[in-house]
Design an enzyme around this catalytic site. Structure first.
Site, PDB file in Angstrom:
ATOM      1  N   SER A  29       0.837  -1.197   0.000  1.00  0.00           N
ATOM      2  CA  SER A  29       0.000   0.000   0.000  1.00  0.00           C
ATOM      3  C   SER A  29       0.878   1.255   0.000  1.00  0.00           C
ATOM      4  CB  SER A  29      -0.972  -0.040   1.183  1.00  0.00           C
ATOM      5  OG  SER A  29      -1.966   0.940   1.067  1.00  0.00           O
ATOM      6  N   ASP A  54      -9.573  -4.062  -5.811  1.00  0.00           N
ATOM      7  CA  ASP A  54      -8.773  -2.997  -5.202  1.00  0.00           C
ATOM      8  C   ASP A  54      -8.830  -1.762  -6.090  1.00  0.00           C
ATOM      9  OD1 ASP A  54      -6.903  -1.426  -3.916  1.00  0.00           O
ATOM     10  OD2 ASP A  54      -5.182  -2.692  -4.377  1.00  0.00           O
ATOM     11  N   HIS A 114      -7.723  -4.956  -1.260  1.00  0.00           N
ATOM     12  CA  HIS A 114      -6.724  -4.098  -0.630  1.00  0.00           C
ATOM     13  C   HIS A 114      -6.679  -4.350   0.871  1.00  0.00           C
ATOM     14  CE1 HIS A 114      -3.961  -0.694  -1.005  1.00  0.00           C
ATOM     15  NE2 HIS A 114      -4.298  -0.459   0.256  1.00  0.00           N
TER      16      HIS A 114
END
Length: 388
Positions: A175, A328, A358
């Site tokens: 991320s 995501d 995610h």
């Protein structure tokens, strides 16, 4: 029930039927949402900062003693790190892995990624350094990137002190940790005074903030954990900006025509494979709002949006592993960066998690409470690292 009534829209999130264990995902999302609503209400009452409770929950459960690893908390030039060293003697210097955690730059910690770092250290027989960079909003951007750079440079210079081969250092992040990983590799790629980073691992990275209408943004607009709207919300929180800017940024009103033209090649949906564009509708041009543009100048910096880096920088990057997830909003940023790297003759290994979402990596190491995609991602990462 009172909490739900205060903000029932928080629960309106899509759980794709083809996602990893959708019932479990729905349960976790509901629990996370309740926690967020509680934090929001406590903040309104002046009892606690909204992000404080979220950080506490995201830290997870403490891991037990590990007989295979020696674990030490240190500081690399003032930056907190935790170093994982295999206890078994090695005939030669080991590879080093710098792990940079995700969490929007606001959440996450060394502890929340403890199981992941231990697993990499054991399975790869590597020295792992987990970077505990200080979080926003207490520490303003770009403090997080600078601390990740500082920790990386320290290890590269002092590698042999920790039994690490300085020619075999890999940087890894998920991320926003993938963003910081990219920052580090772009920044150090041209330097000649320190050893080169051997490879980078980017797990569903955040890489641009100009276009929030890519196919993956449309497809996963209301997905659990990180929706399209929440992505911009967290960006503004991270930069300590007024959250009223969210809607014009989502529409693209922060980007002037001159930058749109300049970046058209870098953020071009034409290079995204058709299989990822089913149902995609190109957005209409947005009305440019100069005031919004002036308020968010950081969004146009390569340090914040690594996808905007010049080709002269990109061509000097190390071998790269990119992991994307189907469910995501950031999926297409990974795909665009993959194409950019390949166009600049950088070797890329790509893994796509058809059922992934995610944040799925954060559940790794919790047994039946984890997801299959969590383990699959970790095994791909380990296999890649072992090749260096």
């Amino acid at each position: 029930m009172v909490l739900i009534a205060t903000d029932h829209n928080f629960f309106k999130r899509e759980i794709p039927p083809d996602a990893d264990q959708p019932a479990k995902l729905r349960f976790y999302h509901s629990m996370y949402t309740l926690m967020e609503i509680l934090a929001k209400n406590l903040n309104h009452l002046g009892m606690v900062e909204e992000h404080t409770l979220t950080r506490l929950i995201m830290d997870g459960l403490p891991a037990g003693w590990d007989s295979q690893l020696s674990i030490k908390d240190l500081h690399f030039d003032g930056v907190p790190v935790r170093i994982y060293l295999p206890r078994k003697p090695s005939a030669s210097k080991r590879r080093g892995v710098i792990f940079i955690h995700g969490g929007c730059g606001i959440f996450g910690s060394i502890r929340s990624y403890e199981r992941i770092c231990r697993y990499i250290a054991r399975k790869c027989d590597s020295v792992v350094v987990s970077v505990g960079y200080h979080l926003a909003p207490e520490h303003k951007y770009p403090a997080q990137t600078l601390e990740c750079l500082t920790a990386t440079v320290h290890l590269l210079k002092a590698a042999e002190t920790y039994g690490v081969d300085p020619a075999r250092v890999i940087v890894c992040g998920d991320s926003v940790g993938g963003t910081f990983t990219t920052n580090v590799c772009q920044e150090l790629g041209q330097r000649t005074d320190i050893p080169k980073i051997r490879a980078q691992v980017l797990i569903y990275p955040f890489l641009q903030a100009l276009n929030f209408n890519l196919p993956s943004h449309q497809k996963n607009a209301a997905i659990a954990f990180l929706s399209r709207e929440r992505t911009v919300h967290f960006i503004l929180k991270y930069l300590n900006k007024d959250c009223s800017l969210k809607e014009p940024i989502l529409a693209g009103s922060h980007v002037p025509q001159s930058i749109n033209v300049k970046c058209r090649k870098l953020i071009n949906t034409d290079v995204i494979p058709d299989v990822f564009k089913l149902g995609y509708k190109p957005p209409l041009p947005a009305l440019f709002l100069p005031r919004v543009h002036e308020e968010v100048q950081e969004l146009f910096e390569p340090w914040f949006c690594p996808l905007l880096a010049e080709d002269a920088v990109v061509c000097g990057l190390p071998d790269t592993c990119i992991v994307t997830c189907e469910h995501d909003v950031l999926r297409d940023e990974g795909l665009l960066y993959k194409k950019r790297l390949e166009d600049n003759n950088v070797r890329v290994t790509w893994h796509h998690m058809e059922k992934g979402f995610h944040g799925v990596l954060g559940f790794f190491g919790y047994g039946i409470f984890s997801f299959p995609s969590s383990s699959t991602i970790m095994n791909h990462v380990v296999d890649f690292i072992k090749g260096y």
